[in-house]
Design an enzyme around this catalytic site. Structure first.
Site, PDB file in Angstrom:
ATOM      1  N   THR A   3       1.257  -4.575   4.154  1.00  0.00           N
ATOM      2  CA  THR A   3       0.992  -4.967   5.537  1.00  0.00           C
ATOM      3  C   THR A   3       0.464  -6.396   5.660  1.00  0.00           C
ATOM      4  O   THR A   3       0.608  -7.024   6.703  1.00  0.00           O
ATOM      5  CB  THR A   3      -0.022  -4.003   6.194  1.00  0.00           C
ATOM      6  OG1 THR A   3      -1.241  -4.057   5.462  1.00  0.00           O
ATOM      7  CG2 THR A   3       0.499  -2.588   6.240  1.00  0.00           C
ATOM      8  N   ASP A   4      -0.172  -6.906   4.566  1.00  0.00           N
ATOM      9  CA  ASP A   4      -0.862  -8.203   4.695  1.00  0.00           C
ATOM     10  C   ASP A   4       0.064  -9.333   5.129  1.00  0.00           C
ATOM     11  O   ASP A   4      -0.323 -10.177   5.932  1.00  0.00           O
ATOM     12  CB  ASP A   4      -1.554  -8.571   3.370  1.00  0.00           C
ATOM     13  CG  ASP A   4      -2.771  -7.685   3.122  1.00  0.00           C
ATOM     14  OD1 ASP A   4      -3.260  -7.053   4.073  1.00  0.00           O
ATOM     15  OD2 ASP A   4      -3.240  -7.632   1.961  1.00  0.00           O
ATOM     16  N   THR A  30       0.808  -1.222   0.000  1.00  0.00           N
ATOM     17  CA  THR A  30       0.000   0.000   0.000  1.00  0.00           C
ATOM     18  C   THR A  30       0.843   1.274   0.000  1.00  0.00           C
ATOM     19  O   THR A  30       0.519   2.244  -0.684  1.00  0.00           O
ATOM     20  CB  THR A  30      -0.926   0.000   1.239  1.00  0.00           C
ATOM     21  OG1 THR A  30      -1.867  -1.052   1.090  1.00  0.00           O
ATOM     22  CG2 THR A  30      -1.677   1.311   1.394  1.00  0.00           C
ATOM     23  N   ASP A  86       1.708  -6.656  -4.552  1.00  0.00           N
ATOM     24  CA  ASP A  86       0.796  -6.564  -3.417  1.00  0.00           C
ATOM     25  C   ASP A  86       1.188  -7.733  -2.528  1.00  0.00           C
ATOM     26  O   ASP A  86       1.250  -8.879  -3.007  1.00  0.00           O
ATOM     27  CB  ASP A  86      -0.656  -6.712  -3.911  1.00  0.00           C
ATOM     28  CG  ASP A  86      -1.672  -6.569  -2.786  1.00  0.00           C
ATOM     29  OD1 ASP A  86      -1.498  -7.234  -1.744  1.00  0.00           O
ATOM     30  OD2 ASP A  86      -2.630  -5.808  -2.946  1.00  0.00           O
ATOM     31  N   SER A  87       1.473  -7.484  -1.263  1.00  0.00           N
ATOM     32  CA  SER A  87       2.070  -8.553  -0.449  1.00  0.00           C
ATOM     33  C   SER A  87       1.126  -9.712  -0.174  1.00  0.00           C
ATOM     34  O   SER A  87       1.559 -10.745   0.331  1.00  0.00           O
ATOM     35  CB  SER A  87       2.630  -7.991   0.854  1.00  0.00           C
ATOM     36  OG  SER A  87       1.627  -7.865   1.838  1.00  0.00           O
ATOM     37  N   THR A 138      -0.354 -22.277  20.130  1.00  0.00           N
ATOM     38  CA  THR A 138      -1.677 -21.959  20.654  1.00  0.00           C
ATOM     39  C   THR A 138      -2.406 -20.959  19.754  1.00  0.00           C
ATOM     40  O   THR A 138      -1.771 -20.099  19.135  1.00  0.00           O
ATOM     41  CB  THR A 138      -1.600 -21.392  22.086  1.00  0.00           C
ATOM     42  OG1 THR A 138      -2.909 -20.958  22.480  1.00  0.00           O
ATOM     43  CG2 THR A 138      -0.641 -20.216  22.207  1.00  0.00           C
ATOM     44  N   GLN A 139      -3.712 -21.079  19.696  1.00  0.00           N
ATOM     45  CA  GLN A 139      -4.514 -20.085  18.961  1.00  0.00           C
ATOM     46  C   GLN A 139      -4.614 -18.774  19.729  1.00  0.00           C
ATOM     47  O   GLN A 139      -5.066 -17.768  19.190  1.00  0.00           O
ATOM     48  CB  GLN A 139      -5.936 -20.629  18.726  1.00  0.00           C
ATOM     49  CG  GLN A 139      -5.967 -21.839  17.832  1.00  0.00           C
ATOM     50  CD  GLN A 139      -7.379 -22.392  17.614  1.00  0.00           C
ATOM     51  OE1 GLN A 139      -8.367 -21.714  17.887  1.00  0.00           O
ATOM     52  NE2 GLN A 139      -7.466 -23.601  17.103  1.00  0.00           N
ATOM     53  N   CYS A 140      -4.223 -18.811  21.007  1.00  0.00           N
ATOM     54  CA  CYS A 140      -4.335 -17.591  21.829  1.00  0.00           C
ATOM     55  C   CYS A 140      -3.319 -16.540  21.394  1.00  0.00           C
ATOM     56  O   CYS A 140      -2.239 -16.863  20.923  1.00  0.00           O
ATOM     57  CB  CYS A 140      -4.089 -17.908  23.301  1.00  0.00           C
ATOM     58  SG  CYS A 140      -5.302 -19.023  24.000  1.00  0.00           S
TER      59      CYS A 140
HETATM   60  N1  ASP Z   1      -2.748  -5.638   0.162  1.00  0.00           N
HETATM   61  C1  ASP Z   1      -1.753  -4.699   0.637  1.00  0.00           C
HETATM   62  C2  ASP Z   1      -0.426  -5.430   0.729  1.00  0.00           C
HETATM   63  O1  ASP Z   1      -0.236  -6.166   1.633  1.00  0.00           O
HETATM   64  C3  ASP Z   1      -2.164  -4.143   1.960  1.00  0.00           C
HETATM   65  C4  ASP Z   1      -1.189  -3.163   2.577  1.00  0.00           C
HETATM   66  O2  ASP Z   1      -0.070  -2.978   2.178  1.00  0.00           O
HETATM   67  O3  ASP Z   1      -1.610  -2.512   3.556  1.00  0.00           O
HETATM   68  O4  ASP Z   1       0.401  -5.275  -0.125  1.00  0.00           O
END
Ligand code: ASP
Length: 349
Positions: free
Chosen positions: A98-99, A13, A66-67, A285-287
């Site tokens: 971020t993904d 992003t 796009d990650s 753990t899922q926690c």
């Molecule tokens: N889909 C985007 C990515 O991971 C989302 C982001 O960067 O916030 O490349």
């Protein structure tokens, strides 16, 4: 002469521009950044200005992605870009979507084990191309962090939080505070000052990745999978995964202290057969907080009997990357089992 910072733009992003289909990665980030940086902060390495920012150079990693499309082989590309330039820069910033940022930050922390410079992974929730964005702030803080000589590890820097890379998780799809490390204290914070908690930082290491015979791990996308236990899961669902061609490591996301639904007919048997076929089973753990303690309940003790490795307080992202990197380096069997239970880059207790 102090060396500049390298900003490696991988996509995400932060560098995206609008299109008919929504935001897409785009080249030209360098010009967009210089247009947005205040004049007094202009610090591109080719410009001789008095600046509050360290000098930097920017490299686009082709192709920009796009990650959410990231595959383990992309870690190879990113790590190679850093390692091959290691001597020329005092610190590194990886601009990333971020993904899957937490996966990449984890993978880099294992590939760059023995790190002796800052590697700051950042991105944003709103692209730099937009009037109102969190990209510029995240990038400026990352630049100031990447020149710190007391930082010798891979961190995620996002919305003022400085997190160990292999402890970070994406916790929000909508807030600017998109990352946290729910199971480990923040390494620092960018408030009025940028402060780091020195007692939590890893010491400068001895970079194995600079040795002449170092080889980047070879990643096999089929080698590692993650299985989330849920109420009612059947043995046939589990075996669909354990019998998948090429699978070598399976991460089990179990309940609470590491408890599987062991009363499910055939489930433990299926896992035991997978372990007998040489598949490494790692239990998490899922926690969000706490660690696996496989002997606390009889349900969890079953896993000890069939050789499932307790994964301590690893995040799923760190466990996934750790398995990939260790297997990609050729570890298997007992050596793999032993390495999985060690903290290699501060990823577990
Ligand atoms: N889909 C985007 C990515 O991971 C989302 C982001 O960067 O916030 O490349």
């Amino acid at each position: 002469m102090t060396r500049p910072i390298l900003i490696l733009h991988t996509g995400g992003t932060i560098g995206m521009v609008p299109s008919d289909q929504g935001f897409v990665p785009a080249a030209g980030f360098h010009d967009r950044l210089l247009a947005q940086l205040p004049a007094h902060a202009s610090a591109h390495a080719s410009e001789q200005t008095s600046s509050q920012l360290p000098t930097f150079e920017l490299l686009d990693l082709e192709p920009l992605i796009d990650s959410s499309n990231l595959v383990p082989a992309d870690w190879h590309r990113i790590a190679n870009a850093l390692i091959s330039r290691w001597a020329d820069y005092s610190g590194f910033i990886v601009l990333h979507g971020t993904d899957t940022m937490a996966y990449t930050a984890s993978a880099l922390s294992f590939i760059l084990q023995g790190c002796n410079k800052p590697v700051v992974v950042t991105g944003s929730q709103i692209p730099l191309s937009q009037l109102r964005n969190d990209a510029l702030d995240n990038l400026i803080t990352s630049l100031l962090l990447a020149e710190r000589s007391d930082l010798n590890e891979v961190v995620v820097c996002f919305n003022g939080r400085i997190l160990r890379g292999n402890r970070a998780r994406k916790v929000s799809s909508s807030h600017l505070a998109a990352f946290d490390s729910p199971n480990f204290p923040w390494l620092g914070e960018a408030g009025i000052d940028i402060s780091l908690k020195s007692h939590l930082l890893l010491p400068a290491g001895d970079p194995q990745f600079l040795l002449p015979d170092f080889q980047l791990p070879e990643f096999d996308p089929d080698a590692v999978a993650i299985l989330l236990f849920y109420p009612g899961i059947s043995a046939s669902v589990v075996s669909a995964l354990t019998e998948h061609q090429g699978l070598k490591g399976l991460i089990l996301l179990s309940y609470g202290a590491g408890n599987p639904p062991e009363a499910t007919p055939g489930l433990i048997d299926t896992l035991e057969k997978a372990a007998a076929r040489g598949i490494t089973l790692l239990n998490l753990t899922q926690c969000q907080q706490g660690a696996v303690s496989q002997g606390t309940y009889a349900t969890g003790t079953t896993l000890n009997r069939i050789g499932v490795i307790p994964g301590s307080d690893l995040t799923p992202e760190a466990a996934f990357a750790k398995l990939h990197v260790l297997m990609g380096k050729g570890l298997s069997g007992e050596r793999l089992k032993a390495a999985l239970q060690l903290s290699l880059s501060g990823e577990c207790n």
